[in-house]
Write a protein that holds these residues in place. Structure first.
Motif, PDB file in Angstrom:
ATOM      1  N   ALA A  11      -2.131 114.858 -15.289  1.00  0.00           N
ATOM      2  CA  ALA A  11      -1.093 115.852 -15.564  1.00  0.00           C
ATOM      3  C   ALA A  11      -0.095 115.883 -14.411  1.00  0.00           C
ATOM      4  CB  ALA A  11      -1.712 117.233 -15.779  1.00  0.00           C
ATOM      5  N   ASN A  12       1.052 116.501 -14.667  1.00  0.00           N
ATOM      6  CA  ASN A  12       2.097 116.634 -13.656  1.00  0.00           C
ATOM      7  C   ASN A  12       1.754 117.810 -12.759  1.00  0.00           C
ATOM      8  OD1 ASN A  12       4.486 117.238 -12.214  1.00  0.00           O
ATOM      9  ND2 ASN A  12       5.736 116.301 -13.804  1.00  0.00           N
ATOM     10  N   SER A  13       1.308 117.515 -11.545  1.00  0.00           N
ATOM     11  CA  SER A  13       0.775 118.567 -10.672  1.00  0.00           C
ATOM     12  C   SER A  13       1.824 119.635 -10.358  1.00  0.00           C
ATOM     13  CB  SER A  13       0.232 117.957  -9.375  1.00  0.00           C
ATOM     14  OG  SER A  13       1.225 117.200  -8.717  1.00  0.00           O
ATOM     15  N   LYS A  14       3.050 119.231 -10.101  1.00  0.00           N
ATOM     16  CA  LYS A  14       4.074 120.220  -9.761  1.00  0.00           C
ATOM     17  C   LYS A  14       4.342 121.159 -10.932  1.00  0.00           C
ATOM     18  CE  LYS A  14       8.654 120.677  -7.673  1.00  0.00           C
ATOM     19  NZ  LYS A  14       9.066 121.768  -8.551  1.00  0.00           N
ATOM     20  N   GLN A  15       4.455 120.602 -12.135  1.00  0.00           N
ATOM     21  CA  GLN A  15       4.702 121.448 -13.299  1.00  0.00           C
ATOM     22  C   GLN A  15       3.531 122.386 -13.566  1.00  0.00           C
ATOM     23  OE1 GLN A  15       5.721 118.986 -16.648  1.00  0.00           O
ATOM     24  NE2 GLN A  15       7.688 118.344 -15.806  1.00  0.00           N
ATOM     25  N   VAL A  16       2.310 121.863 -13.418  1.00  0.00           N
ATOM     26  CA  VAL A  16       1.127 122.694 -13.668  1.00  0.00           C
ATOM     27  C   VAL A  16       1.045 123.820 -12.650  1.00  0.00           C
ATOM     28  CG1 VAL A  16      -1.385 122.725 -13.787  1.00  0.00           C
ATOM     29  CG2 VAL A  16      -0.128 120.801 -14.756  1.00  0.00           C
ATOM     30  N   ILE A  17       1.273 123.513 -11.383  1.00  0.00           N
ATOM     31  CA  ILE A  17       1.205 124.542 -10.343  1.00  0.00           C
ATOM     32  C   ILE A  17       2.277 125.607 -10.576  1.00  0.00           C
ATOM     33  CG2 ILE A  17       1.500 124.987  -7.880  1.00  0.00           C
ATOM     34  CD1 ILE A  17       0.311 122.227  -7.363  1.00  0.00           C
ATOM     35  N   ASP A  18       3.477 125.180 -10.931  1.00  0.00           N
ATOM     36  CA  ASP A  18       4.547 126.148 -11.206  1.00  0.00           C
ATOM     37  C   ASP A  18       4.155 127.058 -12.369  1.00  0.00           C
ATOM     38  OD1 ASP A  18       6.042 125.078  -9.172  1.00  0.00           O
ATOM     39  OD2 ASP A  18       7.300 123.832 -10.476  1.00  0.00           O
ATOM     40  N   ALA A  19       3.548 126.475 -13.413  1.00  0.00           N
ATOM     41  CA  ALA A  19       3.115 127.285 -14.557  1.00  0.00           C
ATOM     42  C   ALA A  19       2.002 128.249 -14.151  1.00  0.00           C
ATOM     43  CB  ALA A  19       2.644 126.374 -15.693  1.00  0.00           C
ATOM     44  N   VAL A  20       1.085 127.789 -13.316  1.00  0.00           N
ATOM     45  CA  VAL A  20      -0.014 128.655 -12.846  1.00  0.00           C
ATOM     46  C   VAL A  20       0.549 129.816 -12.029  1.00  0.00           C
ATOM     47  CG1 VAL A  20      -1.999 128.767 -11.301  1.00  0.00           C
ATOM     48  CG2 VAL A  20      -1.791 126.875 -12.910  1.00  0.00           C
ATOM     49  N   LYS A  21       1.479 129.527 -11.130  1.00  0.00           N
ATOM     50  CA  LYS A  21       2.037 130.585 -10.286  1.00  0.00           C
ATOM     51  C   LYS A  21       2.814 131.601 -11.114  1.00  0.00           C
ATOM     52  CE  LYS A  21       3.600 129.102  -6.211  1.00  0.00           C
ATOM     53  NZ  LYS A  21       4.280 128.240  -5.201  1.00  0.00           N
TER      54      LYS A  21
END
Length: 845
Positions: free
Chosen positions: A298-308
């Motif tokens: 998965a795209n780590s930056k996109q996932v982290i942004d969604a989590v935050k």
């Protein structure tokens, strides 16, 4: 052929410029879509099979669970390696597959084999399940549930665990790219019926009577429906227990017309499940941790942004005084790495532009050459997006703009030279004739120099072929670099016979070069020093060759003494300390020790922002640790704010000195990502691992300690530790089969009684709206503290009456296996060594 392409480009300038604009647009789009990370994910293609059975010893887990699972998995196609870790109540088998099989085919194959393995595992011993679809970089976001000042008395570890399980975890689930939200620490709430064996004996009630009563008085049922006055009335029987009072008033049996209730023989209240892990934080005691795990690829930056974003929403729904404290956020490392890459690219680009303009002596020529740099970068980004290459420190950081524009420099310089040489002729031409003449000069010049330019770039591409052929961990680490560099070079070649001739034809103008031009003066000065040197070299061939051979020999000698590493260690900005405590250390003792560690670090080192410790195993035990094992995660302030040390190695040594006041404890130092990579790739967390194979655990432990004594004084060898595989304290129950037969009992019933008394037996669930908690029966707290309680556990005899367990078995303290690790079905022990103040491949003593 190249001449035809150049001719086509010059004759069709609009098409070439349109193609260039398309590359710019698609490159910018690709930049927004490419997964951005810190480093390449080098985790091999592996699947974990996890089995929990809280009541089985280490040896029994290996015999009844680990071995059958390994045996079934060994026959799967594409299996490269099988390794396992077995501990009390826990078995984790890691199966490594060929990368060519992809992510989901191995899981499908394992799912089929798990069913076969489950049939060979005795009923009730545990059910194997697959771990989440994630990697060593999957732990992208970790947080603790913290309490604001003034609310400490309102929320305990049980309340925080319930909030995590039923509010935070549920709302974090379902985010695209999130495969698991793991929970660690706190107390898992249960409704507990703590039976008093004395009262059971006095009222002639068996434990089975209590189980039966609880199971039969906590249920719902439906009775279909009846029709009345053209309506259907559905029948619902409500019999679920709703609170502690309902449990207390359940009737077990009736003696002489007098009902015996649960509250007459047991204490009903709130309890918690047996714990094999905990979390402490910032020297404040126990916390509850949540671990967001990202789906593989998965795209780590996109996932982290969604989590935050989701965390911000969840924070509004949390109970008053509770907040989410994110202590380990992968986005910070990604931001640092991205900034480093961007800074290097921008500075490199500016330096190259400056040098090109300076040496060419023509501002227009310099800009034409310099414009190739962003175009090649966008072209490389476009191909990275198409071929699925992530943007990270290794891929983008490897681009060398000097090499990329080498061909463009040769072509543009020669075109500019030809135009300048014919400036007198060109100045007198009309605008149309001037452009036609420039087109002709550009075509001839570019065609003449194209072979030289392409030849040099092809040589570089050929040099990259060995890197592109790498496989395994090496391929995952270095192929992104080679691919990105190759993409940029291919873009440079394409632009050299399309865009560059067009731009040179359009923007270069005939102009007489002044003798005072900086470029002319610089080249004149270089020639003045170069010509005498080359003349001397040609006249002194033997001397020059002798010096060259001597330098070669010296360099070979120096190279033989230089150490080496696989890749430079990425400074993640944070530390992980792994305290090594005595085997069998209790969970409460470990919690006390880690809390003390946290206080020492926070009180003595201003560099330390937060300290969070993970102890033992999480709910999903992808990282199987015992209760004496822990990861002390130290979040550090930016390096510019440090006052205690100038480097991480120096700071680690000072941490070690400060923690030396805690007796009987060794420490290992590593970093969060580095630790997970080492563990997932090799099964070992340390930088260097020495594996010893054998069957006898005592001999393995002895040999491991002998090796430790031999290497711990070697320069650079730090944190030398030996796996703790023996010495786990146990209360061993050895049954006397003759006595069991005499009383008409069987071993399974006795084992179930022991398990129920101390670990607990679930007999249903209690629902609180959407939340539900186990209803568990176990002995009361005062009757499950030591070996005498086990000896005096009364067992119901079929003929009537009760006898203590000590009459049927020999119960004693013993030392057992703490951990059994296996590689390809062979037991092994590891001596782990971390390296500090020296390189990894130590040469020259």
């Amino acid at each position: 052929m190249l001449s035809h392409i150049i001719n086509f480009s010059i004759r069709n300038k609009f098409i070439v410029l349109l193609f260039t604009a398309f590359i710019i647009g698609f490159g910018l789009y690709s930049l927004t879509q490419i997964p951005i990370g810190a480093v390449p994910d080098v985790t091999n293609n592996q699947v974990q099979v996890i089995t929990t059975s809280r009541n089985l010893s280490t040896q029994d887990m290996e015999q009844f669970i680990t071995y059958p699972v390994e045996l079934e998995m060994a026959n799967l196609p594409g299996v490269v390696e099988i390794r396992s870790i077995t501990k009390f109540g826990l078995s984790v088998v890691t199966i490594v597959f060929d990368d060519d099989l992809g992510t989901y085919l191995p899981r499908q194959l394992i799912a089929e084999k798990i069913k076969s393995a489950s049939e060979k595992i005795p009923e009730g011993f545990g059910v194997p399940t697959m771990g989440p679809i994630t990697t060593g970089l999957g732990e992208i976001y970790q947080y603790i549930l913290d309490v604001k000042p003034g609310y400490e008395d309102r929320y305990d570890a049980t309340e925080l665990r319930t909030i995590q399980d039923w509010i935070v975890k549920r709302q974090l689930s379902g985010i695209p790219g999130v495969v698991e939200v793991n929970t660690w620490g706190g107390y898992l709430k249960q409704y507990e019926v703590a039976i008093n064996t004395g009262k059971l004996n006095a009222m002639n009630i068996t434990a089975q009577d209590v189980f039966t009563a609880l199971e039969k008085n906590n249920s719902v049922a439906g009775g279909g429906y009846i029709e009345k006055v053209n309506q259907a009335y559905f029948i619902r029987g409500e019999g679920l227990v709703e609170d502690l009072k309902d449990i207390e008033n359940i009737v077990i049996k009736t003696n002489d017309g007098i009902p015996v209730l649960i509250k007459d023989v047991a204490e009903v209240g709130y309890g918690s499940a047996t714990r094999f892990g905990a979390i402490t934080g910032n020297g404040e005691g126990e916390k509850v941790l949540g671990q967001v795990m990202m789906l593989k690829d998965a795209n780590s930056k996109q996932v982290i942004d969604a989590v935050k974003t989701r965390v911000d929403e969840i924070s509004k729904s949390l109970p008053e005084g509770v907040y989410i404290n994110a202590f380990l956020d992968r986005s910070e490392l990604i931001a640092k790495t991205t900034f480093t890459v961007a800074e290097n690219l921008i500075l490199g680009c500016l330096i190259v532009i400056f040098v090109v303009v300076l040496l060419l002596g023509n501002f227009r020529s310099g800009l034409v050459v310099a414009s190739v740099i962003p175009l090649c970068l966008l072209f490389a980004l476009s191909l990275m997006y198409i071929f699925g290459v992530d943007a990270n420190l290794m891929s983008l950081g490897a681009i060398d703009f000097g090499i990329i524009i080498d061909g463009a420099v040769i072509i543009v310089e020669f075109i500019a030279f030809q135009i300048t040489a014919k400036s007198a002729e060109l100045v007198s031409l009309s605008k149309t004739d001037l452009q036609n003449r420039k087109d002709t000069i550009t075509l001839n010049s570019a065609s003449k120099m194209m072979n030289s330019a392409i030849f040099g770039q092809l040589i570089i591409l050929i040099v990259l072929i060995p890197i592109l052929s790498l496989t395994g961990v090496e391929g995952k680490m270095f192929k992104p670099m080679a691919l990105t560099f190759s993409f940029a070079l291919i873009g440079a070649m394409i632009f050299c016979f399309t865009y560059v001739p067009v731009a040179a034809s359009l923007f270069l103008k005939p102009a007489k070069v002044s003798k005072n031009n900086i470029s002319v003066r610089l080249m004149r000065w270089l020639n003045q020093h170069y010509e005498p040197t080359i003349h001397w070299a040609l006249q002194s061939k033997k001397t020059v060759l002798g010096i060259a051979v001597l330098l070669l020999v010296v360099m070979v000698f120096i190279f033989s003494r230089v150490g080496g590493e696989f890749v430079p260690t990425l400074d993640e900005g944070d530390f992980v300390i792994q305290p090594v405590l005595k085997t069998g250390t209790s969970l409460s003792k470990t919690i006390g020790t880690t809390t003390r560690i946290e206080k020492i670090l926070l009180d003595n080192f201003p560099e330390v922002k937060q300290v969070v410790t993970r102890i033992g195993a999480a709910e999903v035990p992808t990282d199987p640790m015992s209760m004496e094992e822990s990861d002390v995660i130290i979040i550090l302030a930016p390096k510019k704010e440090w006052v205690s040390a100038k480097s991480k190695d120096e700071l680690a040594n000072k941490f070690k000195e400060a923690l030396a006041i805690i007796p009987g404890m060794e420490v290992e130092f590593t970093q969060p990502i580095e630790m997970r990579f080492n563990e997932l790739i090799t099964g070992v967390r340390a930088d260097i691992a020495i594996k010893i194979f054998g069957e006898d655990l005592d001999i393995l432990s002895k040999k491991g300690n002998e090796i430790k004594n031999l290497i711990e004084n070697i320069k650079g060898a730090a944190d030398v530790t030996v796996e703790k595989i023996v010495g786990l304290p146990q209360m061993n129950v050895t049954y006397d089969r003759a006595k069991i037969a005499r009383y008409g009992l069987n071993i399974q019933d006795l084992n179930e009684m022991v398990s129920m008394g101390f670990s607990g037996r679930a007999v249903g669930s209690i629902y609180e709206g959407e939340k539900h908690f186990d209803l568990v029966v176990r002995l009361d707290q005062k009757n499950r503290k030591d070996i005498d309680n086990l000896k005096n556990l009364y067992v119901d005899v079929p003929s009537g009456g009760k006898i203590p367990l000590s009459e049927l078995a020999e119960i004693s303290y013993q030392k057992g296996a703490a951990k059994i690790a296996r590689d390809d079905t062979r037991r092994r022990i590891v001596v782990g060594i971390n390296v500090r103040d020296r390189d990894l491949a130590i040469r020259g003593g």
